[in-house]
Motif scaffolding. Structure first.
Motif, mmCIF file in Angstrom:
data_model
loop_
_atom_site.group_PDB
_atom_site.id
_atom_site.type_symbol
_atom_site.label_atom_id
_atom_site.label_comp_id
_atom_site.label_asym_id
_atom_site.label_seq_id
_atom_site.Cartn_x
_atom_site.Cartn_y
_atom_site.Cartn_z
ATOM 1 N N ASN A 191 20.722 27.598 19.324
ATOM 2 C CA ASN A 191 21.916 27.164 19.286
ATOM 3 C C ASN A 191 23.494 28.366 17.988
ATOM 4 O O ASN A 191 23.468 29.199 18.289
ATOM 5 C CB ASN A 191 22.292 26.131 18.182
ATOM 6 C CG ASN A 191 23.860 25.740 17.626
ATOM 7 O OD1 ASN A 191 24.214 26.222 16.894
ATOM 8 N ND2 ASN A 191 24.648 25.117 19.012
ATOM 9 N N GLU A 209 23.957 31.281 20.066
ATOM 10 C CA GLU A 209 24.739 31.130 21.323
ATOM 11 C C GLU A 209 26.455 31.682 19.818
ATOM 12 O O GLU A 209 27.473 31.493 20.447
ATOM 13 C CB GLU A 209 24.866 29.634 21.276
ATOM 14 C CG GLU A 209 24.412 29.430 22.448
ATOM 15 C CD GLU A 209 24.075 27.733 22.532
ATOM 16 O OE1 GLU A 209 23.335 27.566 23.907
ATOM 17 O OE2 GLU A 209 24.488 26.756 22.074
ATOM 18 N N TYR A 240 18.429 20.390 11.208
ATOM 19 C CA TYR A 240 18.247 20.471 12.663
ATOM 20 C C TYR A 240 16.188 20.156 12.796
ATOM 21 O O TYR A 240 15.995 19.079 13.640
ATOM 22 C CB TYR A 240 17.970 21.669 13.640
ATOM 23 C CG TYR A 240 18.462 21.358 15.136
ATOM 24 C CD1 TYR A 240 17.526 20.497 15.809
ATOM 25 C CD2 TYR A 240 18.989 22.114 15.234
ATOM 26 C CE1 TYR A 240 17.983 20.048 17.175
ATOM 27 C CE2 TYR A 240 19.697 22.144 16.897
ATOM 28 C CZ TYR A 240 18.530 20.838 18.187
ATOM 29 O OH TYR A 240 19.775 21.022 19.110
ATOM 30 N N TRP A 242 27.835 21.966 11.759
ATOM 31 C CA TRP A 242 28.275 22.267 12.696
ATOM 32 C C TRP A 242 29.638 22.808 12.568
ATOM 33 O O TRP A 242 30.520 23.517 13.524
ATOM 34 C CB TRP A 242 27.507 21.654 14.487
ATOM 35 C CG TRP A 242 27.373 22.943 15.695
ATOM 36 C CD1 TRP A 242 27.014 24.343 16.436
ATOM 37 C CD2 TRP A 242 29.178 22.306 16.326
ATOM 38 N NE1 TRP A 242 27.640 24.275 17.288
ATOM 39 C CE2 TRP A 242 28.784 23.982 17.471
ATOM 40 C CE3 TRP A 242 30.062 21.547 16.171
ATOM 41 C CZ2 TRP A 242 29.549 24.130 18.540
ATOM 42 C CZ3 TRP A 242 30.953 21.745 17.958
ATOM 43 C CH2 TRP A 242 31.069 23.060 18.588
#
Length: 127
Positions: free
Chosen positions: A56, A59, A100, A112
């Motif tokens: 993530n 990304e 997380y 997020w």
């Protein structure tokens, strides 16, 4: 170089911190490098969550970098505003990784969304 640009570097480095946590928690330390992708895909528990946080983080880093650079190029926002937004974004990413790793899914999702909102805010303050 200002704080917001340094935050891009931090965003680039954060995924590798997650990778280190994943590899260390997998019991092989940082030396298991014959098939690192296969190794990371085989992890469970903390290691699996650290690997997911790594993915993530990879990304979102380009979107953050683009937002900071666009805001600088447009030049309509105050530098202090961009710096504050960048530090808040990095803070949200650190919290995301911590949540997380701790398996606190609801808090992870909330931060997020905060991080994504901060990326959008770079464009909004630049108008």
């Amino acid at each position: 170089m200002n704080v917001a640009l340094w935050c891009i570097l931090i965003a680039i480095i954060l995924p590798y911190v997650c990778t280190a946590v994943a590899k260390i928690s997998g019991g092989y330390g940082l030396r298991h490098n014959h098939d690192p992708r296969g190794f990371l895909d085989s992890l469970e528990g903390l290691g699996k969550r650290a690997h997911a946080a790594q993915l993530n983080s990879f990304e979102v880093a380009p979107a953050f970098a683009a937002a900071v650079l666009v805001a600088h190029l447009v030049g309509n926002a105050e530098l202090v505003t961009l710096n504050v937004l960048a530090v808040l974004f990095i803070t949200s990413r650190l919290l995301f990784i911590i949540f997380y790793l701790a398996d606190w899914a609801t808090l992870r999702s909330l931060v997020w969304f905060v991080g994504m909102g901060l990326i959008v805010s770079f464009f909004v303050v630049s108008v």
